[in-house]
Design a protein around this motif. Sequence first.
Motif, PDB file in Angstrom:
ATOM      1  N   SER A  71      32.984  82.424   4.104  1.00 36.32           N
ATOM      2  CA  SER A  71      31.930  82.425   3.096  1.00 36.32           C
ATOM      3  C   SER A  71      30.808  83.390   3.466  1.00 36.32           C
ATOM      4  CB  SER A  71      31.352  81.012   2.933  1.00 36.32           C
ATOM      5  OG  SER A  71      32.328  80.115   2.445  1.00 36.32           O
ATOM      6  N   LYS A 133      35.361  88.249  -4.319  1.00 36.56           N
ATOM      7  CA  LYS A 133      34.235  87.355  -4.035  1.00 36.56           C
ATOM      8  C   LYS A 133      32.948  88.138  -3.826  1.00 36.56           C
ATOM      9  CE  LYS A 133      35.696  84.871  -0.577  1.00 36.56           C
ATOM     10  NZ  LYS A 133      35.618  83.786   0.428  1.00 36.56           N
ATOM     11  N   GLU A 206      34.485  80.898  -4.776  1.00 38.33           N
ATOM     12  CA  GLU A 206      35.490  80.278  -3.922  1.00 38.33           C
ATOM     13  C   GLU A 206      36.167  79.096  -4.610  1.00 38.33           C
ATOM     14  OE1 GLU A 206      33.452  81.404   0.384  1.00 38.33           O
ATOM     15  OE2 GLU A 206      33.117  79.446  -0.516  1.00 38.33           O
ATOM     16  N   SER A 216      36.340  76.317  -1.243  1.00 34.68           N
ATOM     17  CA  SER A 216      37.695  75.779  -1.239  1.00 34.68           C
ATOM     18  C   SER A 216      37.756  74.424  -0.542  1.00 34.68           C
ATOM     19  CB  SER A 216      38.647  76.761  -0.548  1.00 34.68           C
ATOM     20  OG  SER A 216      38.756  77.954  -1.296  1.00 34.68           O
TER      21      SER A 216
END
Length: 265
Positions: A71, A133, A206, A216
């Motif tokens: 992330s 992303k 995500e 996730s």
Amino acid sequence: MTGAALGAGARARTRLPAWLIRVIAWVTVLVAWQLIAARIDPRFFATPIATVKAFVILVQSGDLHEAFLSSARSLFAGFSFAVAIGVTVGLLMGRYRLVGAALDPYVNALFPTPRIAFIPLVVLWFGLELQAKVIVVCLMSVFPILINTYVGARDVSGSLDEVGRSLCATERMILLRIFLPATLPHILAGVRLGLGQAVGGMVVAEILLAFGGLGSLITAYARSFRPDYLFATILVLVMLGVGLTFLVQFVERRLSRVNIEVMDQ
């Protein structure tokens, strides 16, 4: 001594420091959370104690570390692009009337449009890799930075420009020594606003793209009815947001001092 004076003195003596009020507020919320959650089915709600235990297990297993790094890569890359694009385009729009007139309709059209609507298009063009992303994070956070920079640059007093030209300053010197320092408070305000949008965009990307990261984990634990692990992951997001906010505030204070020194030269 009058009764009013005695009352004022008593209030002054019983005034609590701000840090103690914050501690009391946090403890009150945690105790209430523990008492309420203990009466609810653990498949749907978790207590603070269960959340802390889940957090420790996630840290020990390494799952949280791996998801956090995934992330963080997309967040910092996307937000860096957003800052670079937002500040550059905002300064150009505010400085040059032709650029502002040309781009203002597009900014006004795209800013109120939900950026989440562009995610299917991003997936179509870039797939489900890290770059998708990064682009989503950039899209989510670029407009607060751009608009704040544009407004600040547009509102810079024309007299400052005249002073620079009267001193035979070049266009580059005016931009760096006058325009940029005068716009800096608006830029930093836009960065703080964009930071919250960037974290939210990271999680949304995500969850929707199902490509690693904390989002996730949130999806997986929600589907498996593990609210303790879900809350532990959300706790990491909260700490990430708070930490980045403090970092931006620190940079803001440092740049403000530099700004004052530059303006004084």
